[in-house]
Design a protein around this motif. Sequence first.
Motif, PDB file in Angstrom:
ATOM      1  N   THR A   2      14.247   8.898  -9.522  1.00 30.57           N
ATOM      2  CA  THR A   2      13.115   9.511  -8.820  1.00 30.57           C
ATOM      3  C   THR A   2      11.774   9.069  -9.393  1.00 30.57           C
ATOM      4  O   THR A   2      10.758   9.205  -8.738  1.00 30.57           O
ATOM      5  CB  THR A   2      13.205  11.044  -8.911  1.00 30.57           C
ATOM      6  OG1 THR A   2      13.131  11.446 -10.278  1.00 30.57           O
ATOM      7  CG2 THR A   2      14.523  11.543  -8.312  1.00 30.57           C
ATOM      8  N   SER A   5       8.470  11.288  -9.109  1.00 28.36           N
ATOM      9  CA  SER A   5       7.578  11.289  -7.948  1.00 28.36           C
ATOM     10  C   SER A   5       7.510  12.680  -7.321  1.00 28.36           C
ATOM     11  O   SER A   5       8.425  13.502  -7.477  1.00 28.36           O
ATOM     12  CB  SER A   5       8.076  10.288  -6.901  1.00 28.36           C
ATOM     13  OG  SER A   5       9.376  10.631  -6.458  1.00 28.36           O
ATOM     14  N   ALA A   7       5.667  14.787  -3.642  1.00 27.28           N
ATOM     15  CA  ALA A   7       4.921  14.694  -2.383  1.00 27.28           C
ATOM     16  C   ALA A   7       3.899  15.827  -2.337  1.00 27.28           C
ATOM     17  O   ALA A   7       4.192  16.963  -2.713  1.00 27.28           O
ATOM     18  CB  ALA A   7       5.866  14.794  -1.195  1.00 27.28           C
ATOM     19  N   TYR A   9       0.981  17.663   0.236  1.00 29.20           N
ATOM     20  CA  TYR A   9       0.495  17.784   1.614  1.00 29.20           C
ATOM     21  C   TYR A   9      -1.000  18.061   1.633  1.00 29.20           C
ATOM     22  O   TYR A   9      -1.499  18.864   0.835  1.00 29.20           O
ATOM     23  CB  TYR A   9       1.214  18.920   2.346  1.00 29.20           C
ATOM     24  CG  TYR A   9       0.653  19.179   3.727  1.00 29.20           C
ATOM     25  CD1 TYR A   9       1.009  18.374   4.806  1.00 29.20           C
ATOM     26  CD2 TYR A   9      -0.263  20.203   3.940  1.00 29.20           C
ATOM     27  CE1 TYR A   9       0.479  18.589   6.066  1.00 29.20           C
ATOM     28  CE2 TYR A   9      -0.804  20.425   5.198  1.00 29.20           C
ATOM     29  CZ  TYR A   9      -0.429  19.615   6.262  1.00 29.20           C
ATOM     30  OH  TYR A   9      -0.969  19.822   7.499  1.00 29.20           O
ATOM     31  N   ASP A  35       1.352   1.018   0.560  1.00 25.71           N
ATOM     32  CA  ASP A  35       1.690   1.704   1.805  1.00 25.71           C
ATOM     33  C   ASP A  35       3.197   1.859   1.963  1.00 25.71           C
ATOM     34  O   ASP A  35       3.988   1.175   1.301  1.00 25.71           O
ATOM     35  CB  ASP A  35       1.127   0.940   3.006  1.00 25.71           C
ATOM     36  CG  ASP A  35      -0.389   1.038   3.091  1.00 25.71           C
ATOM     37  OD1 ASP A  35      -0.970   1.897   2.395  1.00 25.71           O
ATOM     38  OD2 ASP A  35      -0.991   0.257   3.842  1.00 25.71           O
ATOM     39  N   GLN A  36       3.579   2.754   2.886  1.00 30.17           N
ATOM     40  CA  GLN A  36       4.998   3.045   3.069  1.00 30.17           C
ATOM     41  C   GLN A  36       5.772   1.884   3.688  1.00 30.17           C
ATOM     42  O   GLN A  36       7.011   1.853   3.622  1.00 30.17           O
ATOM     43  CB  GLN A  36       5.177   4.298   3.945  1.00 30.17           C
ATOM     44  CG  GLN A  36       4.881   4.108   5.421  1.00 30.17           C
ATOM     45  CD  GLN A  36       3.402   4.217   5.751  1.00 30.17           C
ATOM     46  OE1 GLN A  36       2.560   4.284   4.851  1.00 30.17           O
ATOM     47  NE2 GLN A  36       3.089   4.263   7.029  1.00 30.17           N
ATOM     48  N   ASP A  37       5.081   0.916   4.274  1.00 31.68           N
ATOM     49  CA  ASP A  37       5.766  -0.234   4.870  1.00 31.68           C
ATOM     50  C   ASP A  37       5.649  -1.480   3.987  1.00 31.68           C
ATOM     51  O   ASP A  37       5.805  -2.604   4.469  1.00 31.68           O
ATOM     52  CB  ASP A  37       5.230  -0.528   6.279  1.00 31.68           C
ATOM     53  CG  ASP A  37       3.725  -0.766   6.317  1.00 31.68           C
ATOM     54  OD1 ASP A  37       3.088  -0.779   5.235  1.00 31.68           O
ATOM     55  OD2 ASP A  37       3.177  -0.930   7.426  1.00 31.68           O
ATOM     56  N   GLU A  38       5.389  -1.271   2.701  1.00 29.77           N
ATOM     57  CA  GLU A  38       5.217  -2.376   1.761  1.00 29.77           C
ATOM     58  C   GLU A  38       6.166  -2.239   0.565  1.00 29.77           C
ATOM     59  O   GLU A  38       6.581  -1.131   0.218  1.00 29.77           O
ATOM     60  CB  GLU A  38       3.779  -2.430   1.249  1.00 29.77           C
ATOM     61  CG  GLU A  38       2.746  -2.689   2.340  1.00 29.77           C
ATOM     62  CD  GLU A  38       1.323  -2.558   1.851  1.00 29.77           C
ATOM     63  OE1 GLU A  38       0.424  -3.117   2.509  1.00 29.77           O
ATOM     64  OE2 GLU A  38       1.093  -1.870   0.822  1.00 29.77           O
ATOM     65  N   ILE A  39       6.479  -3.375  -0.036  1.00 27.78           N
ATOM     66  CA  ILE A  39       7.314  -3.424  -1.230  1.00 27.78           C
ATOM     67  C   ILE A  39       6.573  -4.230  -2.292  1.00 27.78           C
ATOM     68  O   ILE A  39       6.057  -5.308  -2.009  1.00 27.78           O
ATOM     69  CB  ILE A  39       8.672  -4.093  -0.943  1.00 27.78           C
ATOM     70  CG1 ILE A  39       9.460  -3.286   0.108  1.00 27.78           C
ATOM     71  CG2 ILE A  39       9.489  -4.254  -2.217  1.00 27.78           C
ATOM     72  CD1 ILE A  39      10.693  -4.007   0.603  1.00 27.78           C
ATOM     73  N   ARG A  94      -6.081  -3.549  -4.078  1.00 23.98           N
ATOM     74  CA  ARG A  94      -5.121  -2.442  -4.135  1.00 23.98           C
ATOM     75  C   ARG A  94      -5.050  -1.755  -5.504  1.00 23.98           C
ATOM     76  O   ARG A  94      -4.429  -0.714  -5.625  1.00 23.98           O
ATOM     77  CB  ARG A  94      -3.733  -2.937  -3.748  1.00 23.98           C
ATOM     78  CG  ARG A  94      -3.561  -3.176  -2.259  1.00 23.98           C
ATOM     79  CD  ARG A  94      -3.780  -1.882  -1.470  1.00 23.98           C
ATOM     80  NE  ARG A  94      -3.580  -2.072  -0.055  1.00 23.98           N
ATOM     81  CZ  ARG A  94      -2.397  -2.076   0.540  1.00 23.98           C
ATOM     82  NH1 ARG A  94      -1.301  -1.899  -0.177  1.00 23.98           N
ATOM     83  NH2 ARG A  94      -2.293  -2.235   1.837  1.00 23.98           N
ATOM     84  N   HIS A 129       5.314  -7.105   3.160  1.00 18.71           N
ATOM     85  CA  HIS A 129       4.823  -6.170   4.172  1.00 18.71           C
ATOM     86  C   HIS A 129       5.663  -6.266   5.441  1.00 18.71           C
ATOM     87  O   HIS A 129       5.850  -7.348   5.988  1.00 18.71           O
ATOM     88  CB  HIS A 129       3.355  -6.510   4.473  1.00 18.71           C
ATOM     89  CG  HIS A 129       2.673  -5.572   5.391  1.00 18.71           C
ATOM     90  ND1 HIS A 129       1.642  -5.967   6.234  1.00 18.71           N
ATOM     91  CD2 HIS A 129       2.838  -4.243   5.619  1.00 18.71           C
ATOM     92  CE1 HIS A 129       1.215  -4.932   6.906  1.00 18.71           C
ATOM     93  NE2 HIS A 129       1.926  -3.872   6.568  1.00 18.71           N
TER      94      HIS A 129
END
Length: 226
Positions: A2, A5, A7, A9, A35-39, A94, A129
């Motif tokens: 983990t 980490s 989360a 809100y 971002d959530q669509d990046e590695i 970034r 990405h």
Amino acid sequence: ATYNSKAVYNSWRGFDHQFRFAETLVDTRWFFILDQDEICPPELGALIAQAIRNTDELADTPQDAPVAFSVGRKSWYFDRFMTHGGWYPDHILRVFRKGYVEFYQDAHIHYRPLGGKEHVGGPGSEIIHYPYKSFAHQLAKLNSYSDQGAEALRATGKKGGILRGIGHGLGRFLRIYVVKRGFLDGRAGFLAACHGSFYAFLKYVRVLESDWGKPYNHDADNPRRG
């Protein structure tokens, strides 16, 4: 694993507000935006960590050293990682020292470092990405971005309209596909240029959103009944 980490809100008030809020939660000297669509591959992570260590060891104050680092990013579109059309090389800021960056937005979020900046990494050590998982997904994003882009145009007093939309759409297609050689990316390059053109067209047309339905008076023809 983990990695401790968690989360958090926060009610949505725009990209810039979310990033300013997120910065208040940072309890380290530096932070990295992903971002959530990046590695982020391990090689790039190691280079970023080393750049931060070097900066902190060699400089007493932020005025003596960079306060931000850019990294490379390669994006997958349709059937390949794009190499032309303005998609690559894609250098993006970034990595930031806390308290030394401003966030602002139009259709997208932007970062303004309050000091010097340097680049980290190169080919083989870049963010990976995956911006879209299908054409439907791309159109959904395009729909949202064009609305935000139109709002930004209205806020600055810029005019929209059909002819402006056509002109900007055509200009964007030529810039992506011809000037920036998107044609070298085959089918993916053509499809990316078409979607980019459509985004530009919608952005300028949607400035007219407030005129929707005129001159028809809905209230007069559909009086409310008490």
